[in-house]
Scaffold this active site. Structure first.
Site, PDB file in Angstrom:
ATOM      1  N   GLU A 187      -3.080  -7.931  -0.471  1.00  0.00           N
ATOM      2  CA  GLU A 187      -1.950  -8.434   0.332  1.00  0.00           C
ATOM      3  C   GLU A 187      -1.971  -7.964   1.785  1.00  0.00           C
ATOM      4  OE1 GLU A 187      -1.968  -6.203  -2.002  1.00  0.00           O
ATOM      5  OE2 GLU A 187      -0.300  -4.804  -1.970  1.00  0.00           O
ATOM      6  N   TYR A 220      -2.301   0.568  -8.541  1.00  0.00           N
ATOM      7  CA  TYR A 220      -1.614   1.193  -9.686  1.00  0.00           C
ATOM      8  C   TYR A 220      -1.456   0.183 -10.827  1.00  0.00           C
ATOM      9  CZ  TYR A 220       2.066   3.651 -12.271  1.00  0.00           C
ATOM     10  OH  TYR A 220       2.785   4.278 -13.251  1.00  0.00           O
ATOM     11  N   LYS A 276      12.486 -13.309   6.206  1.00  0.00           N
ATOM     12  CA  LYS A 276      12.708 -13.713   7.603  1.00  0.00           C
ATOM     13  C   LYS A 276      11.708 -14.785   8.057  1.00  0.00           C
ATOM     14  CE  LYS A 276      15.204 -12.235  11.170  1.00  0.00           C
ATOM     15  NZ  LYS A 276      16.613 -11.821  11.023  1.00  0.00           N
ATOM     16  N   GLY A 280       1.797   1.267  -6.585  1.00  0.00           N
ATOM     17  CA  GLY A 280       2.936   2.185  -6.697  1.00  0.00           C
ATOM     18  C   GLY A 280       2.532   3.578  -6.274  1.00  0.00           C
TER      19      GLY A 280
END
Ligand code: XMP
Length: 526
Positions: free
Chosen positions: A184, A88, A382, A60
């Site tokens: 990630e 965070y 998507k 964050g």
């Protein structure tokens, strides 16, 4: 029941506003486990109802050292559910469990090497390099100013960098894990493997979230919702409406009526290609409506982008309703809305996003709409939609085509839309796309198009002076379309496109290249 089966294992991401939260969710789903994003202030009741097998606290933008910065619901730390805190998320885990975070005035941003002191279930069988003393290192991506300086009791440190002594901390007994880096992003080489370890080994999830299962589940749900009803669907030719149509067609066959509206705001030869693909290749019932004049008349002297979007969206809906009324059994309007559309329109309960643009397939439907809405893709990202399309055997060129906005050239012609401008823009756009294909660049960039600028500039052609319009080239690279970078293509390529447009499109005097990133500039100009 297939439905329960596919959602059996679930990861919950509590979002603290990181720009990577959607990417994180896509990674977990790609691993094969269903996950959802909830806002950090989700209620205990909602979290319990979701029944997660694991919880990830995202990064964050705020400083966890500030007293008013967001915290995770305290209940999760007593729930027995495995928790992974990222950046965070790791810091607030430390604070909420009795540790300490401080601003060390040393910003660590970008690549970092973590020395791992001992292995555990989170980083089992992952390493980038071995060192002599049997410690190994991990190449990771960091982005932080604050550091955990004191761990909560029963935690141990298992990884450090030069400036961040507590870069990985764990309490294996309670299944609490904190990493200061971002697993990630692709710059963290073993990031996906680390997430996989958390999801598979620690949360004990099975990999049920696969395209084949998603298709079965969606068809099952569609049959349940639609019963014997008839559905009408607006085809745009884009990947979302194509996959929506195919899923519904599999579920209810010819009770799906597809309407394709030629609004005069499409790309060169697009109408022919779309009608061909659906009617000839896919054998769908397609009703082709020629409505160019209707749209162009409604857009006369309309200059404001939001107003143009709303007008275009409204006429689409009116046409659907009229077509639907011809089949008195039609009760449903299908739409190709996907998960990011919902997030960006600020409709999702988890989203704190402001409304930036009203995407007409989300926000533009009138309240008095008589048809009910069915949106089979609204849970999917998507890349998941494309994978579903591949598994359904849909044409690759259609699935991997660059996105095209619902309002079409209407938002690529700045200000008032006129047929003359549409024709010039279509021609210039076709040249750009042809050159991208010729140079094997089409699939390397995420989206490319031309924009018509209604200003005139002087040029000299032969011995004559001309006073004609300007075309801007917009070519971007992105993974999620929420942020984007302008594509750094060669001068040679840009020069070639510019020369072709100036030579071949009568009425254009100048070509410019848009070098604005998003944020702040949106991808479309309007
Ligand atoms: P922006 O301009 O918001 O675009 O940065 C992000 C992505 O969304 C597409 N876009 C739309 N798609 N209806 C759509 O279906 C719309 O009204 C719309 N507006 C923008 C845009 O082309 C880009 O891929």
């Amino acid at each position: 029941m297939i439905r329960k089966y596919i959602y059996k294992y679930r990861i919950l991401i509590l979002d603290f506003g990181s720009q990577y939260t959607q990417l994180l969710a896509r990674r977990i789903r790609k691993i094969g486990v269903y996950c959802e994003i909830f806002s950090w202030h989700a209620s205990e009741k909602n979290i319990r109802a979701f029944q997660p097998n694991g919880i990830i606290l995202s990064g964050g933008p705020e400083s966890s050292t500030s007293a008013n910065s967001p915290r995770a619901p305290q209940y999760i730390f007593n729930s027995g559910i495995p928790i992974l805190g990222i950046c965070y998320g790791m810091q607030i885990m430390a604070i909420q469990l009795g540790g300490k975070v401080e601003n060390t005035n040393h910003r660590e941003f970008g690549h970092a090497k973590i020395i791992v002191h001992s292995t555990n279930s989170l980083i089992e069988s992952i390493n980038d390099t071995f060192k002599k003393n049997k410690n190994f290192t991990l190449d990771v991506w960091m982005s932080h100013c604050d550091n955990v300086t004191e761990m909560p009791s029963d935690f141990i440190v298992i990884g450090s960098t030069e400036h961040c002594p507590i870069a990985i901390m764990i309490n294996e007994k309670k299944h609490f894990y904190g990493v200061q880096f971002h697993p990630e992003v692709t710059h963290t080489h073993q990031g996906i493997k680390l997430l996989e370890n958390f999801v598979k080994n620690i949360c004990k999830c099975e990999m049920l979230w696969t395209s084949v299962n998603i298709i079965d589940d969606t068809i099952y749900k569609l049959r349940e919702i639609l019963g014997n009803d008839t559905v009408i669907l607006g085809l745009s030719g884009g990947v979302d409406s194509l996959v929506t149509a195919s899923l519904i067609h599999r579920a209810i066959g010819d009770r799906l009526k597809c309407v394709f509206v030629d609004n005069g705001l499409l790309r060169l030869n697009e109408t022919k290609e779309i009608v061909n693909m659906f009617s000839c290749c896919l054998k769908f019932n397609v009703i082709h409506i020629k409505a160019e004049q209707l749209f162009l008349n409604a857009l006369v002297k309309v200059y404001e982008p939001e107003e143009k979007r709303k007008i275009i969206g409204r006429i689409f809906v009116e046409i659907f309703e009229e077509e639907a009324s011809k089949f008195n059994e039609v009760k449903w309007l299908a739409q190709g809305t996907i998960y990011p559309d919902i997030i960006e329109s600020g409709i999702s309960s988890m989203s704190q996003a402001h409304i930036i643009k009203s995407h007409h397939n989300v926000g533009g439907l009138p309240k008095e709409m008589k048809l009910r809405i069915v949106e089979p893709l609204k849970e999917f990202f998507k890349d998941e939609v494309r994978n579903i399309g591949v598994t359904l055997g849909l044409p690759h060129t259609a699935l991997y085509r660059h996105p095209f906005p619902g309002p079409g050239l209407g938002v690529r012609i700045l200000g008032e839309v006129k047929k003359e401008y549409c024709d010039l823009l279509r021609h210039a756009d076709a040249i750009l796309i042809e050159e991208l294909h010729k140079n094997q660049l089409y699939n390397k960039v995420s989206q490319a198009f031309t924009v018509f600028l209604p200003i005139r500039s002087v040029s000299i052609m032969g011995d004559g002076r001309k006073y004609d319009w300007v075309i801007a080239l917009r070519i971007i690279e992105t993974t999620d379309f929420m942020t984007a970078k302008w594509a750094n293509l060669t001068y040679e390529f840009l020069s070639n496109v510019s020369t072709r447009i100036l030579n071949e499109v009568q009425g254009i005097s100048r070509v410019v290249y848009d070098i604005s990133n998003k944020p702040p500039a949106t991808i479309e100009w309007e």
